[in-house]
Design an enzyme around this catalytic site. Structure first.
Site, mmCIF file in Angstrom:
data_model
loop_
_atom_site.group_PDB
_atom_site.id
_atom_site.type_symbol
_atom_site.label_atom_id
_atom_site.label_comp_id
_atom_site.label_asym_id
_atom_site.label_seq_id
_atom_site.Cartn_x
_atom_site.Cartn_y
_atom_site.Cartn_z
ATOM 1 N N GLY A 148 0.833 -1.194 0.000
ATOM 2 C CA GLY A 148 0.000 0.000 0.000
ATOM 3 C C GLY A 148 0.866 1.242 0.000
ATOM 4 O O GLY A 148 2.075 1.177 0.279
ATOM 5 N N GLN A 153 2.589 9.950 2.020
ATOM 6 C CA GLN A 153 3.946 9.395 2.136
ATOM 7 C C GLN A 153 4.873 9.888 1.036
ATOM 8 O O GLN A 153 6.091 9.778 1.160
ATOM 9 C CB GLN A 153 3.898 7.864 2.116
ATOM 10 C CG GLN A 153 3.224 7.260 3.337
ATOM 11 C CD GLN A 153 3.101 5.760 3.219
ATOM 12 O OE1 GLN A 153 2.163 5.262 2.610
ATOM 13 N NE2 GLN A 153 4.044 5.031 3.782
ATOM 14 N N CYS A 160 5.661 -0.394 7.598
ATOM 15 C CA CYS A 160 5.346 0.861 6.912
ATOM 16 C C CYS A 160 6.556 1.278 6.090
ATOM 17 O O CYS A 160 7.684 1.260 6.600
ATOM 18 C CB CYS A 160 5.004 1.940 7.938
ATOM 19 S SG CYS A 160 4.555 3.526 7.198
ATOM 20 N N LEU A 161 6.309 1.664 4.853
ATOM 21 C CA LEU A 161 7.424 2.082 3.991
ATOM 22 C C LEU A 161 8.070 3.367 4.515
ATOM 23 O O LEU A 161 9.202 3.668 4.154
ATOM 24 C CB LEU A 161 6.929 2.268 2.549
ATOM 25 C CG LEU A 161 6.372 0.990 1.905
ATOM 26 C CD1 LEU A 161 5.816 1.275 0.515
ATOM 27 C CD2 LEU A 161 7.442 -0.098 1.840
ATOM 28 N N HIS A 196 -4.716 1.301 7.625
ATOM 29 C CA HIS A 196 -3.362 1.862 7.741
ATOM 30 C C HIS A 196 -3.204 3.053 6.783
ATOM 31 O O HIS A 196 -2.664 4.097 7.158
ATOM 32 C CB HIS A 196 -2.365 0.740 7.406
ATOM 33 C CG HIS A 196 -0.918 1.110 7.426
ATOM 34 N ND1 HIS A 196 -0.022 0.595 8.334
ATOM 35 C CD2 HIS A 196 -0.188 1.923 6.622
ATOM 36 C CE1 HIS A 196 1.187 1.079 8.104
ATOM 37 N NE2 HIS A 196 1.109 1.891 7.056
ATOM 38 N N GLU A 197 -3.692 2.895 5.546
ATOM 39 C CA GLU A 197 -3.505 3.964 4.538
ATOM 40 C C GLU A 197 -4.401 5.164 4.835
ATOM 41 O O GLU A 197 -3.981 6.316 4.641
ATOM 42 C CB GLU A 197 -3.764 3.424 3.125
ATOM 43 C CG GLU A 197 -2.873 2.248 2.701
ATOM 44 C CD GLU A 197 -1.392 2.471 2.905
ATOM 45 O OE1 GLU A 197 -0.935 3.626 2.921
ATOM 46 O OE2 GLU A 197 -0.667 1.462 3.072
ATOM 47 N N HIS A 251 -2.766 7.265 7.305
ATOM 48 C CA HIS A 251 -1.752 8.170 6.728
ATOM 49 C C HIS A 251 -2.406 9.459 6.235
ATOM 50 O O HIS A 251 -1.862 10.553 6.418
ATOM 51 C CB HIS A 251 -1.046 7.499 5.538
ATOM 52 C CG HIS A 251 0.128 6.632 5.914
ATOM 53 N ND1 HIS A 251 1.197 7.078 6.649
ATOM 54 C CD2 HIS A 251 0.404 5.330 5.624
ATOM 55 C CE1 HIS A 251 2.074 6.095 6.804
ATOM 56 N NE2 HIS A 251 1.620 5.020 6.192
HETATM 57 O O1 K1U Z 1 1.647 2.367 3.985
HETATM 58 C C1 K1U Z 1 2.712 1.772 3.856
HETATM 59 O O2 K1U Z 1 3.721 2.228 4.338
HETATM 60 C C2 K1U Z 1 2.748 0.452 3.148
HETATM 61 C C3 K1U Z 1 2.734 -0.737 4.096
HETATM 62 C C4 K1U Z 1 1.311 -1.236 4.213
HETATM 63 C C5 K1U Z 1 0.987 -2.181 5.308
HETATM 64 C C6 K1U Z 1 1.736 -3.307 5.567
HETATM 65 C C7 K1U Z 1 1.390 -4.193 6.573
HETATM 66 C C8 K1U Z 1 0.273 -3.960 7.303
HETATM 67 C C9 K1U Z 1 -0.475 -2.851 7.060
HETATM 68 C C10 K1U Z 1 -0.129 -1.967 6.045
HETATM 69 C C11 K1U Z 1 3.660 -1.801 3.532
HETATM 70 O O3 K1U Z 1 3.478 -2.260 2.468
HETATM 71 S S1 K1U Z 1 5.013 -2.305 4.511
HETATM 72 C C12 K1U Z 1 5.766 -3.589 3.529
HETATM 73 C C13 K1U Z 1 5.001 -4.861 3.509
HETATM 74 O O4 K1U Z 1 4.123 -5.060 4.316
HETATM 75 C C14 K1U Z 1 5.298 -5.896 2.497
HETATM 76 C C15 K1U Z 1 6.372 -5.803 1.676
HETATM 77 C C16 K1U Z 1 6.611 -6.794 0.738
HETATM 78 C C17 K1U Z 1 5.786 -7.869 0.626
HETATM 79 C C18 K1U Z 1 4.711 -7.980 1.469
HETATM 80 C C19 K1U Z 1 4.455 -6.992 2.401
HETATM 81 ZN ZN ZN Z 2 2.533 3.174 6.184
#
Ligand code: K1U
Ligand code: ZN
Length: 167
Positions: free
Chosen positions: A46, A51, A91-92, A133-134, A137
């Site tokens: 996401g 972000q 979270c990225l 989560h999004e 943000h």
């Molecule tokens: O909003 C963001 O920063 C993105 C975030 C979203 C998220 C992840 C987990 C739970 C709730 C919301 C991410 O994508 S973090 C990276 C991640 O979860 C992932 C990366 C590669 C493969 C699978 C998952």
């Molecule tokens: Zn996030």
């Protein structure tokens, strides 16, 4: 398309509340495409416009295994939240940090699609978590804001240390 730089916690710009998208035009469609490319490249499931330092209410999500089910939500709102689940989130904007957060198990989301058409979608499990989560943000909330002050302090120290090592 273009890769966009992702803001890192505790950047104060992550606290801004995003404004509703007033008009869905080619600029918004390009932003959605650039955000999707940035999310896939990260990689993540996401990304919210906040972000990438764009303070408009736009989110992209793809929780599919094959990364072939892109969802774009414009001006999303949660019209229904039911149940509870506790799951590990990342979270990225907070790289390398994962922790458990309590969320609703099932949600109903109302939003506009890229043609400006009003849509409603029901979601559960990981997709429901990612939607919450999004939308957080867009409201200036990062998942670590759901954690204790003690954990937040530890996370800030860890990220500051990481930043010194990579500088
Ligand atoms: O909003 C963001 O920063 C993105 C975030 C979203 C998220 C992840 C987990 C739970 C709730 C919301 C991410 O994508 S973090 C990276 C991640 O979860 C992932 C990366 C590669 C493969 C699978 C998952
Ligand atoms: Zn996030």
């Amino acid at each position: 398309m273009a890769l966009l730089p992702i803001l890192r916690f505790p950047d104060p710009r992550l606290k801004k509340v995003a404004q509703p998208v007033a008009k869905i035009d080619d600029g918004i469609r390009k932003l959605a495409a650039d955000m999707a490319e940035t999310m896939y490249e990260a990689p993540g499931i996401g990304l919210a416009a906040t972000q990438v330092d764009v303070h408009q209410r736009l989110v992209v999500i793809d929780t599919s295994e094959e990364k072939n089910d892109l969802l774009v939500f414009i001006n999303p709102t949660l019209s229904r939240c039911e149940g509870q689940q506790v799951g590990e989130e990342g979270c990225l904007s907070v790289p390398g940090i994962y922790d458990k957060v309590e969320r609703a198990e099932r949600v109903t989301i109302k939003y506009l699609d890229l043609d400006g058409k009003a849509q409603t979608m029901a979601a559960e499990g990981l997709l429901a978590v990612c939607i919450q989560h999004e939308i957080d943000h867009l409201d200036g909330i990062v998942f670590v804001d759901h954690l204790s002050q003690l954990k937040q302090g530890r996370i800030k120290s860890k990220l500051a240390k990481q930043a010194r090592v990579t500088a």
